[in-house]
Design a protein around this motif. Sequence first.
Motif, PDB file in Angstrom:
ATOM      1  N   ASN A 176      14.101   8.449  -6.737  1.00  8.80           N
ATOM      2  CA  ASN A 176      14.519   8.537  -5.381  1.00  8.80           C
ATOM      3  C   ASN A 176      13.859   7.894  -4.619  1.00  8.80           C
ATOM      4  O   ASN A 176      12.529   7.705  -4.342  1.00  8.80           O
ATOM      5  CB  ASN A 176      14.156  10.040  -4.850  1.00  8.80           C
ATOM      6  N   PRO A 177      14.719   6.767  -3.818  1.00  7.01           N
ATOM      7  CA  PRO A 177      13.972   5.693  -2.906  1.00  7.01           C
ATOM      8  C   PRO A 177      13.409   6.226  -1.789  1.00  7.01           C
ATOM      9  O   PRO A 177      12.753   5.669  -1.110  1.00  7.01           O
ATOM     10  CB  PRO A 177      15.348   4.840  -2.907  1.00  7.01           C
ATOM     11  N   ASN A 178      13.734   7.535  -1.285  1.00  5.00           N
ATOM     12  CA  ASN A 178      13.230   8.092  -0.127  1.00  5.00           C
ATOM     13  C   ASN A 178      11.899   8.753  -0.421  1.00  5.00           C
ATOM     14  O   ASN A 178      11.170   9.377   0.596  1.00  5.00           O
ATOM     15  CB  ASN A 178      14.148   9.027   0.494  1.00  5.00           C
ATOM     16  N   PHE A 206       3.473   9.849 -11.764  1.00  2.00           N
ATOM     17  CA  PHE A 206       4.917  10.313 -11.311  1.00  2.00           C
ATOM     18  C   PHE A 206       4.953  11.052  -9.973  1.00  2.00           C
ATOM     19  O   PHE A 206       4.153  11.292  -9.385  1.00  2.00           O
ATOM     20  CB  PHE A 206       5.167  11.628 -12.468  1.00  2.00           C
ATOM     21  N   ASP A 207       6.346  11.379  -9.607  1.00  2.00           N
ATOM     22  CA  ASP A 207       6.674  11.831  -8.218  1.00  2.00           C
ATOM     23  C   ASP A 207       6.698  13.400  -8.922  1.00  2.00           C
ATOM     24  O   ASP A 207       6.496  13.910  -9.835  1.00  2.00           O
ATOM     25  CB  ASP A 207       8.002  11.601  -7.667  1.00  2.00           C
ATOM     26  N   ALA A 208       7.193  14.307  -8.059  1.00  2.00           N
ATOM     27  CA  ALA A 208       7.080  15.598  -8.124  1.00  2.00           C
ATOM     28  C   ALA A 208       7.923  16.201  -9.373  1.00  2.00           C
ATOM     29  O   ALA A 208       7.763  17.224  -9.907  1.00  2.00           O
ATOM     30  CB  ALA A 208       7.634  16.602  -6.861  1.00  2.00           C
ATOM     31  N   GLN A 209       9.137  15.324  -9.523  1.00  2.00           N
ATOM     32  CA  GLN A 209       9.934  15.710 -10.804  1.00  2.00           C
ATOM     33  C   GLN A 209       9.792  14.888 -11.890  1.00  2.00           C
ATOM     34  O   GLN A 209      10.592  14.774 -12.916  1.00  2.00           O
ATOM     35  CB  GLN A 209      11.347  15.368 -10.265  1.00  2.00           C
ATOM     36  N   LYS A 210       8.451  14.425 -11.976  1.00  3.71           N
ATOM     37  CA  LYS A 210       7.923  13.644 -13.135  1.00  3.71           C
ATOM     38  C   LYS A 210       8.675  12.211 -13.643  1.00  3.71           C
ATOM     39  O   LYS A 210       8.905  11.989 -14.636  1.00  3.71           O
ATOM     40  CB  LYS A 210       8.101  14.672 -14.694  1.00  3.71           C
ATOM     41  N   LEU A 229       0.746  -1.099   0.115  1.00  3.23           N
ATOM     42  CA  LEU A 229      -0.077  -0.006  -0.149  1.00  3.23           C
ATOM     43  C   LEU A 229       0.794   1.236  -0.102  1.00  3.23           C
ATOM     44  O   LEU A 229       0.481   2.431   0.341  1.00  3.23           O
ATOM     45  CB  LEU A 229      -0.982   0.005   1.071  1.00  3.23           C
ATOM     46  N   LYS A 230       2.152   1.093  -0.454  1.00  4.26           N
ATOM     47  CA  LYS A 230       2.878   2.421  -0.645  1.00  4.26           C
ATOM     48  C   LYS A 230       3.605   2.221  -2.043  1.00  4.26           C
ATOM     49  O   LYS A 230       3.888   1.283  -2.761  1.00  4.26           O
ATOM     50  CB  LYS A 230       4.022   2.413   0.238  1.00  4.26           C
ATOM     51  N   VAL A 231       4.063   3.437  -2.675  1.00  6.57           N
ATOM     52  CA  VAL A 231       4.827   3.343  -4.014  1.00  6.57           C
ATOM     53  C   VAL A 231       5.880   4.439  -3.592  1.00  6.57           C
ATOM     54  O   VAL A 231       6.129   5.180  -2.950  1.00  6.57           O
ATOM     55  CB  VAL A 231       3.735   3.927  -5.028  1.00  6.57           C
TER      56      VAL A 231
END
Length: 230
Positions: free
Chosen positions: A116-118, A132-136, A109-111
């Motif tokens: 960035n593994p953190n 995506f993350d904040a940096q696409k 239940l996490k991605v």
Amino acid sequence: MRKRLVVLTGAGISAESGIKTFRDGDGLWEGHDVMDVATPEGWLRNPELVLDFYNKRRQQLKEVTPNLGHEILAQLEVHFDVFVITQNVDDLHERAGSKNVLHLHGELLKVRSTANPNYILDWTEDLNTGDFDAQKNQLRPHIVWFGEDVPALGEAIAITKTADYFAVIGTSLQVYPAAGLIDFTHPDVPVFYIDPKPIRIPNLRNPLEVIPEVASEGMKRLKKMLIAGI
């Protein structure tokens, strides 16, 4: 002073809730070769397959509930400081009420970000290409795949070293480095091993009690033994 019970759990404790483990069968995990869905190489070859596989596992998790094995383990917190170190990626320990749970192999239940593994997010629905993350950067399941480092291992070792009792529940003791945690217990610490098909534990220095039962039945016996020893 309350005694500390450290417990290493594996797929066997969740099997009674209906979550399958490929190690009980033919090397397939829900019909898939684990090398295709649980390795970095599989992800690079076919990310759509991997995303679909974990989306189905995430949906399956909504349909199952904790079983008596999970519940008894949570109940033991009344008598002991209980720390659960689990190889499982489900949240059944938490749903049963266990307060201190460390997931060695990640959480369904996490991605997390592929860059960035953190960068880790709670995630309960499907994960798709283009999330995506904040940096696409593409997000991936927060799962430790075969061949990847186990970031929580150091914390797991530190917890294991503090155990007054150590229990192993429903794990084949064949997946390293998790299987090696038992070697970090103090030699005087009693070890309880619950598994319907227990294997011999080589070079174990500790007092050992083998309980050849499925998790729920084994936990009934373990609870009685531990409380009798208080």
